[in-house]
Write an enzyme that holds these catalytic residues in place. Structure first.
Site, PDB file in Angstrom:
ATOM      1  N   ASP A   1       3.220   5.560  14.840  1.00 36.32           N
ATOM      2  CA  ASP A   1       2.650   4.328  14.281  1.00 36.32           C
ATOM      3  C   ASP A   1       2.935   3.091  15.145  1.00 36.32           C
ATOM      4  O   ASP A   1       2.467   1.994  14.819  1.00 36.32           O
ATOM      5  CB  ASP A   1       3.173   4.091  12.851  1.00 36.32           C
ATOM      6  CG  ASP A   1       2.591   5.098  11.866  1.00 36.32           C
ATOM      7  OD1 ASP A   1       1.622   5.793  12.222  1.00 36.32           O
ATOM      8  OD2 ASP A   1       3.115   5.190  10.738  1.00 36.32           O
TER       9      ASP A   1
ATOM     10  N   ARG B   1      -6.659  15.608  10.378  1.00 32.00           N
ATOM     11  CA  ARG B   1      -5.393  15.573   9.638  1.00 32.00           C
ATOM     12  C   ARG B   1      -5.434  16.564   8.480  1.00 32.00           C
ATOM     13  O   ARG B   1      -5.772  16.212   7.356  1.00 32.00           O
ATOM     14  CB  ARG B   1      -5.123  14.149   9.121  1.00 32.00           C
ATOM     15  CG  ARG B   1      -4.930  13.160  10.255  1.00 32.00           C
ATOM     16  CD  ARG B   1      -4.798  11.749   9.750  1.00 32.00           C
ATOM     17  NE  ARG B   1      -3.569  11.511   9.025  1.00 32.00           N
ATOM     18  CZ  ARG B   1      -3.253  10.343   8.445  1.00 32.00           C
ATOM     19  NH1 ARG B   1      -4.105   9.341   8.507  1.00 32.00           N
ATOM     20  NH2 ARG B   1      -2.117  10.196   7.813  1.00 32.00           N
TER      21      ARG B   1
ATOM     22  N   CYS C   1     -10.812  11.034   9.617  1.00 22.68           N
ATOM     23  CA  CYS C   1      -9.885   9.919   9.797  1.00 22.68           C
ATOM     24  C   CYS C   1      -9.979   9.415  11.233  1.00 22.68           C
ATOM     25  O   CYS C   1     -10.121  10.225  12.156  1.00 22.68           O
ATOM     26  CB  CYS C   1      -8.476  10.412   9.486  1.00 22.68           C
ATOM     27  SG  CYS C   1      -7.224   9.181   9.759  1.00 22.68           S
TER      28      CYS C   1
ATOM     29  N   LYS D   1       5.112  -0.327   3.526  1.00 20.09           N
ATOM     30  CA  LYS D   1       3.908   0.263   2.918  1.00 20.09           C
ATOM     31  C   LYS D   1       4.097   1.764   2.727  1.00 20.09           C
ATOM     32  O   LYS D   1       3.842   2.308   1.655  1.00 20.09           O
ATOM     33  CB  LYS D   1       2.689   0.006   3.822  1.00 20.09           C
ATOM     34  CG  LYS D   1       1.479   0.868   3.486  1.00 20.09           C
ATOM     35  CD  LYS D   1       0.304   0.620   4.409  1.00 20.09           C
ATOM     36  CE  LYS D   1       0.289   1.402   5.684  1.00 20.09           C
ATOM     37  NZ  LYS D   1      -0.147   2.810   5.587  1.00 20.09           N
ATOM     38  N   ASN D   2       4.553   2.431   3.784  1.00 23.28           N
ATOM     39  CA  ASN D   2       4.607   3.891   3.724  1.00 23.28           C
ATOM     40  C   ASN D   2       5.778   4.414   2.885  1.00 23.28           C
ATOM     41  O   ASN D   2       5.824   5.598   2.568  1.00 23.28           O
ATOM     42  CB  ASN D   2       4.640   4.489   5.144  1.00 23.28           C
ATOM     43  CG  ASN D   2       3.291   4.330   5.821  1.00 23.28           C
ATOM     44  OD1 ASN D   2       2.300   3.975   5.176  1.00 23.28           O
ATOM     45  ND2 ASN D   2       3.242   4.582   7.117  1.00 23.28           N
TER      46      ASN D   2
ATOM     47  N   ARG E   1      -4.902  -3.590   5.761  1.00 25.87           N
ATOM     48  CA  ARG E   1      -4.386  -2.407   5.047  1.00 25.87           C
ATOM     49  C   ARG E   1      -2.871  -2.291   5.178  1.00 25.87           C
ATOM     50  O   ARG E   1      -2.217  -1.742   4.298  1.00 25.87           O
ATOM     51  CB  ARG E   1      -5.005  -1.131   5.627  1.00 25.87           C
ATOM     52  CG  ARG E   1      -6.485  -0.998   5.374  1.00 25.87           C
ATOM     53  CD  ARG E   1      -6.964   0.320   5.857  1.00 25.87           C
ATOM     54  NE  ARG E   1      -6.163   1.389   5.239  1.00 25.87           N
ATOM     55  CZ  ARG E   1      -6.281   2.666   5.517  1.00 25.87           C
ATOM     56  NH1 ARG E   1      -7.159   3.061   6.406  1.00 25.87           N
ATOM     57  NH2 ARG E   1      -5.536   3.564   4.919  1.00 25.87           N
TER      58      ARG E   1
ATOM     59  N   ARG F   1      -6.152   7.927   2.584  1.00 25.89           N
ATOM     60  CA  ARG F   1      -5.703   9.328   2.648  1.00 25.89           C
ATOM     61  C   ARG F   1      -4.391   9.551   1.912  1.00 25.89           C
ATOM     62  O   ARG F   1      -4.149  10.628   1.379  1.00 25.89           O
ATOM     63  CB  ARG F   1      -5.465   9.730   4.100  1.00 25.89           C
ATOM     64  CG  ARG F   1      -6.640   9.801   4.958  1.00 25.89           C
ATOM     65  CD  ARG F   1      -6.198  10.349   6.297  1.00 25.89           C
ATOM     66  NE  ARG F   1      -5.687  11.698   6.147  1.00 25.89           N
ATOM     67  CZ  ARG F   1      -6.427  12.781   6.182  1.00 25.89           C
ATOM     68  NH1 ARG F   1      -7.708  12.694   6.389  1.00 25.89           N
ATOM     69  NH2 ARG F   1      -5.881  13.967   6.033  1.00 25.89           N
TER      70      ARG F   1
HETATM   71  C1  EPZ Z   1       2.333   9.642   7.470  1.00 27.07           C
HETATM   72  O1  EPZ Z   1       1.062  10.304   7.391  1.00 27.07           O
HETATM   73  C2  EPZ Z   1       2.054   8.154   7.540  1.00 27.07           C
HETATM   74  N1  EPZ Z   1       1.302   7.743   6.356  1.00 27.07           N
HETATM   75  C3  EPZ Z   1       1.255   7.830   8.799  1.00 27.07           C
HETATM   76  O2  EPZ Z   1       1.136   6.421   8.892  1.00 27.07           O
HETATM   77  C4  EPZ Z   1       2.067   8.321  10.017  1.00 27.07           C
HETATM   78  O3  EPZ Z   1       1.291   8.113  11.185  1.00 27.07           O
HETATM   79  C5  EPZ Z   1       2.379   9.813   9.871  1.00 27.07           C
HETATM   80  O4  EPZ Z   1       3.073  10.052   8.618  1.00 27.07           O
HETATM   81  C6  EPZ Z   1       3.267  10.344  10.983  1.00 27.07           C
HETATM   82  O5  EPZ Z   1       4.457   9.628  11.030  1.00 27.07           O
HETATM   83  C7  EPZ Z   1       1.955   7.406   5.260  1.00 27.07           C
HETATM   84  O6  EPZ Z   1       3.162   7.491   5.154  1.00 27.07           O
HETATM   85  C8  EPZ Z   1       1.146   6.874   4.137  1.00 27.07           C
HETATM   86  P1  EPZ Z   1       2.048  13.909   8.664  1.00 27.07           P
HETATM   87  P2  EPZ Z   1       1.022  11.865   7.027  1.00 27.07           P
HETATM   88  O7  EPZ Z   1       1.659  14.841   7.587  1.00 27.07           O
HETATM   89  O8  EPZ Z   1       2.134  12.216   6.137  1.00 27.07           O
HETATM   90  C9  EPZ Z   1       0.145  17.635  10.904  1.00 27.07           C
HETATM   91  C10 EPZ Z   1      -0.014   4.385   9.214  1.00 27.07           C
HETATM   92  O9  EPZ Z   1      -0.590   3.875  10.210  1.00 27.07           O
HETATM   93  N2  EPZ Z   1      -0.059  18.231   9.585  1.00 27.07           N
HETATM   94  O10 EPZ Z   1       3.501  13.646   8.843  1.00 27.07           O
HETATM   95  O11 EPZ Z   1      -0.351  12.169   6.570  1.00 27.07           O
HETATM   96  C11 EPZ Z   1      -0.694  16.385  11.116  1.00 27.07           C
HETATM   97  O12 EPZ Z   1      -2.015  16.692  11.505  1.00 27.07           O
HETATM   98  C12 EPZ Z   1      -0.188   5.834   8.855  1.00 27.07           C
HETATM   99  O13 EPZ Z   1       0.698   3.704   8.444  1.00 27.07           O
HETATM  100  C13 EPZ Z   1      -0.511  19.527   9.476  1.00 27.07           C
HETATM  101  O14 EPZ Z   1      -0.776  20.215  10.478  1.00 27.07           O
HETATM  102  O15 EPZ Z   1       1.274  12.530   8.447  1.00 27.07           O
HETATM  103  C14 EPZ Z   1       0.093  15.688  12.186  1.00 27.07           C
HETATM  104  O16 EPZ Z   1      -0.181  16.279  13.433  1.00 27.07           O
HETATM  105  C15 EPZ Z   1      -1.248   6.520   9.659  1.00 27.07           C
HETATM  106  N3  EPZ Z   1      -0.705  20.040   8.225  1.00 27.07           N
HETATM  107  C16 EPZ Z   1       1.538  16.000  11.819  1.00 27.07           C
HETATM  108  O17 EPZ Z   1       1.476  17.162  10.985  1.00 27.07           O
HETATM  109  C17 EPZ Z   1      -0.398  19.336   7.092  1.00 27.07           C
HETATM  110  O18 EPZ Z   1      -0.568  19.874   5.988  1.00 27.07           O
HETATM  111  C18 EPZ Z   1       2.269  14.899  11.073  1.00 27.07           C
HETATM  112  O19 EPZ Z   1       1.430  14.399  10.019  1.00 27.07           O
HETATM  113  C19 EPZ Z   1       0.078  18.039   7.224  1.00 27.07           C
HETATM  114  C20 EPZ Z   1       0.256  17.491   8.485  1.00 27.07           C
END
Ligand code: EPZ
Length: 422
Positions: A309, A122, A117, A22-23, A401, A93
């Site tokens: 995850d 996030r 969320c 999915k991701n 989902r 998201r």
């Molecule tokens: C991706 O979300 C995945 N989603 C998430 O999977 C997964 O949990 C996550 O990466 C972490 O591995 C998809 O791929 C669709 P991040 P993403 O930006 O990209 C912080 C699932 O269950 N951050 O890597 O949105 C953030 O708060 C989902 O399938 C900032 O501070 O996650 C977090 O602490 C849920 N500023 C960390 O970085 C930003 O601008 C990593 O988040 C962006 C992120």
């Protein structure tokens, strides 16, 4: 809204085929925006998040259809409405990953800011910072990100680390935008997740010039245009990890086909430490447990560390270990909606900030529980397989989902899950 009734305990045995990721699919779908014409994506799973992404692309002007063989066709010849509407973005998201490609293709984009969320706060500040570095003018108006690059984007050196390490979709956004920027972009502290490597491989197949794939330093030489693509997405390592835990928690044996162990070293290492046997076999592996589970310490980290995850699913497993385990969540410090629900099933869990202390119990007990987010819900299904009695899980749309008809895949290998529409 559907409900699951799960009768346990059961012992799983048999073969399961792991679906496409999915991701990985979601950013690859967004990448088709970058090129006019018809792209054909295979192994894209049939999930509600994929349907939402398809809806989003249709709103932009694309034509999206499923072939009889399951391939997903996206014709992005026309993009006449570069707007990610709130009504769609609030449902998923990951919609945010259209921002970079829209900006690169159309010179402007309006995408609703993602809201709250279930897994915690996030922010998307790093996405915005990265796109600004490429020359975009970005402001927020009425809940929308308004991004413009009238004179096109320019390659730059960009540092993309944040307080919790790299960002997966932030890297995807800036990477996609940089493919069509003028000159060279270097993304330092890029996410190394296999899903980002898959996206980069897809972009290269479309004509992009990206090197350093899979490393934290991506180098992108901008090109004038990209072409439509035929691309197959990688297997879902999180789905595979969830099925591995299903074998482990039921003292069962599952043959997982289409599973890339190389992408799952941290997970395989933890499971082996817990006492689970995992042997490579064909294009996948055989996972077996004997009912004895050793405790473990787990800290979630960006790839190649242990994935957030799978945190919830491992909490369900370690609830039945012989001793105390510690789980520290270092990506989403509030991703603990499953703790209260697992406790209702007699798990012994204590929360100390972003840490959960798991005192192993001999048995889990069935209870009515509530699915909250995707992975938390998967943890409840796993607990339900092992618990005594009939567990009822409400709001299973969260599971749908990210897991395609999970009951139809677990029941043939010994689960007793009934889906009821209420
Ligand atoms: C991706 O979300 C995945 N989603 C998430 O999977 C997964 O949990 C996550 O990466 C972490 O591995 C998809 O791929 C669709 P991040 P993403 O930006 O990209 C912080 C699932 O269950 N951050 O890597 O949105 C953030 O708060 C989902 O399938 C900032 O501070 O996650 C977090 O602490 C849920 N500023 C960390 O970085 C930003 O601008 C990593 O988040 C962006 C992120």
């Amino acid at each position: 809204m559907d409900v699951f009734h799960i009768e346990g305990p059961v012992r799983l045995s048999g073969s399961v085929r792991i679906n496409g990721s999915k991701n990985a699919s979601l950013p690859v779908m967004a990448a088709t925006i970058l090129a006019g014409g018809k792209s054909v994506l295979s192994a894209v799973p049939h999930l509600s998040d994929i349907s939402v992404c398809s809806e989003l692309l249709v709103e932009l002007g694309c034509e999206v259809s499923r072939e009889q063989n399951g391939d997903l066709c996206i014709d992005s010849s026309v993009i006449d409405n570069p707007v990610g509407d709130y009504e769609i973005v609030r449902r998923m998201r990951a919609s945010i990953c259209i921002l970079g490609p829209l900006l690169a293709r159309c010179g402007r984009a309006e995408v609703s800011m993602p809201g709250g969320c279930a897994i915690g706060y996030r922010p998307i500040d790093i996405h915005i910072r990265g796109l600004r570095e490429l020359g975009a003018e970005i402001h927020i108006k009425n809940g929308y990100i308004i991004a413009e690059a009238r004179n096109g984007l320019r390659g730059r050196e960009i540092f993309m680390g944040g307080p919790f390490g790299s960002t997966v979709l932030g890297t995807a956004n800036v990477l996609m935008a940089a493919t069509l920027a003028k000159g060279k972009t270097i993304i330092e502290s890029a996410a190394c997740e296999p899903e980002i490597a898959d996206l980069a491989n897809c972009l290269n197949k479309m004509g992009a010039k990206i090197t350093g794939i899979g490393s934290p330093r991506l180098v992108i030489e901008g090109v004038r245009q990209l072409n439509p693509v035929e691309f197959k997405v990688i297997p879902d390592r999180i789905e595979a990890g969830t099925f591995m835990v299903a074998a482990a928690i039921t003292a069962g044996q599952l043959h997982l086909n289409n599973c890339q162990l190389d992408d799952m070293m941290a997970v395989v290492d933890k499971l082996r430490g817990i006492g689970i046997t995992i042997e490579p076999d064909g294009d996948g592996c055989v996972v077996a447990g004997d009912g004895r589970l050793k405790p473990a310490d787990i800290t979630t980290q960006p790839y190649p560390g242990f994935p957030t995850d799978l945190q919830a699913q491992f909490m369900a497993l370690l609830s039945l270990a012989e001793g105390n385990s510690i789980i520290i969540e270092k990506i989403f410090p509030d991703r603990f909606m499953h703790v209260a629900e697992l406790s209702r099933m007699a798990a012994n869990l204590r929360k100390e900030g972003p840490t959960i202390i798991v005192a192993g119990v001999k048995k889990l007990m069935a209870a009515p529980v509530m699915a909250s987010d995707l992975r938390a819900s998967a943890a409840l299904v796993l607990a339900g397989l092992a618990a005594e009695g009939t567990t009822t899980i409400n709001r299973v749309y969260h599971i749908d989902r990210g897991y395609e008809k999970i009951e139809e895949r677990l029941n043939p290998v010994g689960a007793k899950i009934v889906r009821e529409s209420v």
